[in-house]
Enzyme design. Structure first.
Site, short mmCIF file in Angstrom:
data_model
loop_
_atom_site.label_atom_id
_atom_site.label_comp_id
_atom_site.label_asym_id
_atom_site.label_seq_id
_atom_site.Cartn_x
_atom_site.Cartn_y
_atom_site.Cartn_z
CG PHE A 238 -15.01 42.72 -38.54
CD1 PHE A 238 -15.41 41.80 -39.49
CD2 PHE A 238 -14.39 42.26 -37.40
CE1 PHE A 238 -15.18 40.44 -39.32
CE2 PHE A 238 -14.15 40.90 -37.21
CZ PHE A 238 -14.55 39.99 -38.18
CB ILE A 587 -18.76 32.38 -56.89
CG1 ILE A 587 -20.15 32.93 -56.56
CG2 ILE A 587 -18.04 31.88 -55.63
CD1 ILE A 587 -20.18 34.13 -55.62
CG LEU A 588 -13.82 35.92 -58.46
CD1 LEU A 588 -13.21 37.20 -57.92
CD2 LEU A 588 -13.50 35.77 -59.94
N PRO A 590 -15.03 29.48 -54.55
CG PRO A 590 -15.95 27.77 -55.84
CD PRO A 590 -14.73 28.65 -55.71
CB THR A 592 -12.45 32.58 -49.88
OG1 THR A 592 -12.57 32.87 -51.26
CG2 THR A 592 -11.12 31.93 -49.61
CE LYS A 659 -23.54 42.22 -59.43
NZ LYS A 659 -25.01 42.06 -59.38
N GLY A 660 -18.40 42.18 -54.74
CA GLY A 660 -17.88 41.96 -53.40
C GLY A 660 -18.88 41.25 -52.51
N GLY A 662 -17.90 40.59 -48.95
CA GLY A 662 -17.46 40.68 -47.56
C GLY A 662 -18.55 41.18 -46.62
CD GLU A 663 -18.66 46.04 -46.20
OE1 GLU A 663 -18.69 46.95 -45.38
OE2 GLU A 663 -18.30 46.23 -47.38
MO1 MOS Z 1 -15.38 47.75 -44.01
S1 MOS Z 1 -16.71 48.47 -42.69
O1 MOS Z 1 -15.65 48.33 -45.49
O2 MOS Z 1 -13.98 47.27 -43.44
#
Ligand code: MOS
Length: 700
Positions: A238, A587-588, A590, A592, A659-660, A662-663
């Site tokens: 994180f 979406i590479l 689905p 994950t 596109k990413g 994770g955030e």
């Molecule tokens: Mo992150 S806050 O880009 O691990």
């Protein structure tokens, strides 16, 4: 909306059976255990440490402190990772200065962890204590934040926002605050290091093996190839698992003692030593016409940093791209305090900043008597308001419409006994970066294909998505792909951060696959050579691999819808429904992808209702610094979250069209929940987290 998906996680078996080994699971023969010792003052210096009682404990090998610690070089970093390196934090035991409560002042090394920990309690540290200031007060000691890659410029004015605000038919002027929050990955920071053959091997919990390799090589004056960093499995990051003092300490100790050294931070130590999200105080002013069309957006952020490192939570940056207001002003001001160093935490800037902006937009909708979905659609820009560039793709409106339909937007607020029920919406967004990476593919004569690169799986399923990318790029079944990651001896790759891992690593893999297929074509009908065929691919970063190489604004978007149930007697808020619809390119994987977005939204819910690190300014210390005092949403707090996405084709964002994510999922959740609380109760909570007392104080 894509339906729910389930599918294989390639390392799932290893994880549930315990075969997956994390940093501290590794051991060398005869390790020395290290117990780091933290300062108990917020500002001053260490005058002396009486180590005699500690050294008398059976099994204690050494006590390191600034008077006897070996000198280190200043860490070097390439331009891309410079933003992740905190030189003064990494300079462990290099000076007598104490800049915050909890900073490392010593380390005890012993044959057992128990002996090290016991001896640490016997150290007598004499301090010269200076008066400190650890309280974030708007107006006090503020300065404009220095520019950094995520915050350049720190202040920006476009048009004439003051005049536009003065001339607006409708205005909002509100102050929002967000608290300090800690990453709290399940796996604590840990390093097991062994000095051997004039170099060092580290099993380390981090977000990028090559990043750590570069820092350690620089600080210990070693060639990069004498430093090997292995981080095969990492239990969450994180943003907390960039280069950290714990790794430096381990290398320092193993070099000095000539024995392997193991360091693990305690949960309590992590509250001071590995970063946290800065608290923010944000003022948002909006000026619009009665139809809700924005003329002016002014977003002013105050955040804190420590006395030894400048990090500014870039909370107004996304505001620059969200809506089509011709007049805009954003500022970031920083208070330098005697507190632990804050740092990036999942969606730095975006998560707290969009709580403020998306709450203010909801307040504007209320004043204008407009549906908040409709108000956002009315302010949709044709091009990026920040840069004037066209978007590689932008489908916020589709997410809002699709989400509204799927959610059943919006039932009127209702009363259910002593509970009030309402719903709210907010937008999500996150920049879509690609960082330079390389990847090697090897096609073996037995028909299997190995993909190797220094990527890191911080728990989000990198192996699974890289398997999917390689399988598609090679037109092979995923069962025949083997992924090698988490080791600095593999081809150089970007860290897992800024939601850019998959895009960066995947783009390099796609390039390698293109080269490998060209070799296969050349080979024709002949058999593969005995050691197979290999190809190295690369991506150079943001502009690489797009068909035109044209400059575009690259962001993922989304819309989140929340239903809450507020107990008007106790003030308790429960989220009863949460739906997110996202537009993130292709979406590479689905499986994950859903998991990432679900995790982000869960963290956003946790931010909305629970998470708060309380700093006692008298001591400069976080008083709820463990998992008993720092509440993170658990299963009982989390409703059945629905995640969906729209089909978005984007051939400009990168070679993958992805596109990413994770955030993205954490951005906007807290505002959607706060907006739902207002819809349910008429109480506008502008300070996170939405604890019961804030509801009770807001009651008429
Ligand atoms: Mo992150 S806050 O880009 O691990």
């Amino acid at each position: 909306m894509t339906p729910r998906v389930a599918g294989p996680r390639v390392d799932g078996w290893d994880k549930v059976t315990g075969a997956a080994r994390y940093a501290a699971d590794h051991s060398f023969d005869g390790p020395v255990h290290c117990w780091p010792v933290s300062s108990t003052i917020a500002k001053g210096r260490v005058v002396s440490i009486d180590t005699s009682a500690a050294l008398a404990v059976p099994g204690v090998v050494a006590v390191l402190w600034h008077a006897n610690a070996p000198r280190l070089h200043t860490p070097t970093a390439d331009p891309m990772s410079a933003v992740l390196v905190k030189p003064a934090e990494l300079a462990v035991l290099q000076s007598d200065g104490v800049a915050y409560h909890g900073q490392l002042v010593a380390a005890v090394l012993a044959d057992s962890l128990e002996a090290a920990r016991h001896a640490a309690g016997l150290l007598v540290v004499e301090y010269e204590q200076l008066p400190h200031d650890a309280e974030l007060r708007p107006g006090a000691r503020l300065r404009v934040a220095p520019p950094s890659p995520g915050l350049d410029p720190p202040e920006q004015t476009i048009g004439n926002p003051a005049a536009a605000l003065a001339g607006a038919e409708v205005t909002i002027d509100a102050r929002y605050t967000t608290p300090a929050e800690h990453h709290n990955p399940i796996e604590p920071h840990a390093t097991v290091a062994a000095w051997q053959d004039g170099g060092v091997v580290l099993y380390d919990a981090n977000q990028g093996a090559h990043l750590i390799q570069g820092v350690i090589a620089g600080m210990f004056d070693l060639p990069r190839d004498r430093v090997r960093v292995v981080s095969a499995h990492v239990g969450g990051g994180f943003g907390a698992k960039g280069p950290q003092a714990v790794a430096v300490l381990a290398v320092m100790a193993t070099r000095m003692l000539g024995r392997p050294v193991k360091v693990t931070l305690s949960r309590q130590q992590m509250f001071a030593l590995v970063g946290y999200r800065s608290p923010t105080v944000q003022r948002v002013r909006l000026g619009a016409d009665r139809a809700g069309r924005l003329a002016a957006v002014i977003h002013e952020v105050v955040a804190q940093t420590s006395a030894i490192h400048d990090f500014c939570e870039p909370a107004a940056v996304l505001t620059r791209t969200m809506y089509a207001a011709p007049h805009r002003h954003t500022t970031h001001r920083l208070a330098r305090l005697d507190v632990p160093t804050p740092f990036m935490l999942r969606a730095p800037g975006a998560a707290p900043g969009m709580f403020a902006l998306e709450s203010a937009v909801d307040e504007l909708a209320v004043v204008c008597g407009l549906d908040p979905v409709e108000l956002r659609i009315r302010n949709e820009p044709a091009a990026d308001p920040d840069t004037g560039l066209p978007y590689s793709s932008r489908n916020l409106v589709r997410c809002l419409r699709e989400g509204a339909r799927a959610f059943g937007w919006r039932p009127p607020p209702r009363r259910d006994g002593h509970r009030l029920v309402g719903s709210g919406v907010a937008a999500s967004a996150h920049p879509s970066h690609t960082f330079p990476s390389t990847a090697q593919l090897r096609l073996h004569p037995d028909g299997r294909c190995t993909v190797a690169l220094g990527a890191t799986d911080i728990g989000n399923g990198a192996r699974t998505v890289l398997t999917a990318i390689t399988a598609e790029a090679m037109a092979m079944p995923p069962e025949r792909i083997d992924v090698l990651i988490g080791d600095s001896s593999l081809p150089l790759a970007a860290p897992a951060g800024a939601s850019a891992g998959t895009a960066s690593w995947g783009s390099a893999i796609v390039d390698a696959a293109r080269r490998l297929r060209a070799q296969l074509t050349e080979l024709g009908d002949r058999p593969l050579p005995p050691d197979g065929l290999t190809a190295l691919g690369q991506t150079l970063g943001d502009l690489a691999g797009t068909p035109t190489g044209a400059q575009t604004a690259k962001y993922a978007f989304g819309a989140q819808f929340a239903e809450v149930c507020v107990d008007i007697d106790s003030g308790e808020v429960r989220v009863t429904r949460l739906l997110g619809v996202f537009a993130a390119g292709k979406i590479l994987s689905p499986h994950t992808a859903r998991s990432q977005l679900l995790g982000g939204m869960t963290m956003g819910l946790s931010m909305a209702l629970h998470e708060e690190s309380v700093l006692d300014s008298r001591f400069g210390d976080f008083v709820n610094g463990d998992l008993a005092g720092y509440h993170i949403a658990t299963c009982a707090d989390v409703p059945d979250i629905e995640v969906g996405w729209i089909d978005e084709t984007d051939d400009q964002v990168n070679a993958l069209g992805a596109k990413g994510i994770g955030e993205l999922g954490i951005v906007g959740t807290a505002a959607a929940i706060a907006n739902a609380v207002h819809h349910a109760t008429g109480i506008r909570v502008r300070d996170l987290p939405i604890h019961p007392h804030r509801i009770l104080e807001g009651r008429p």
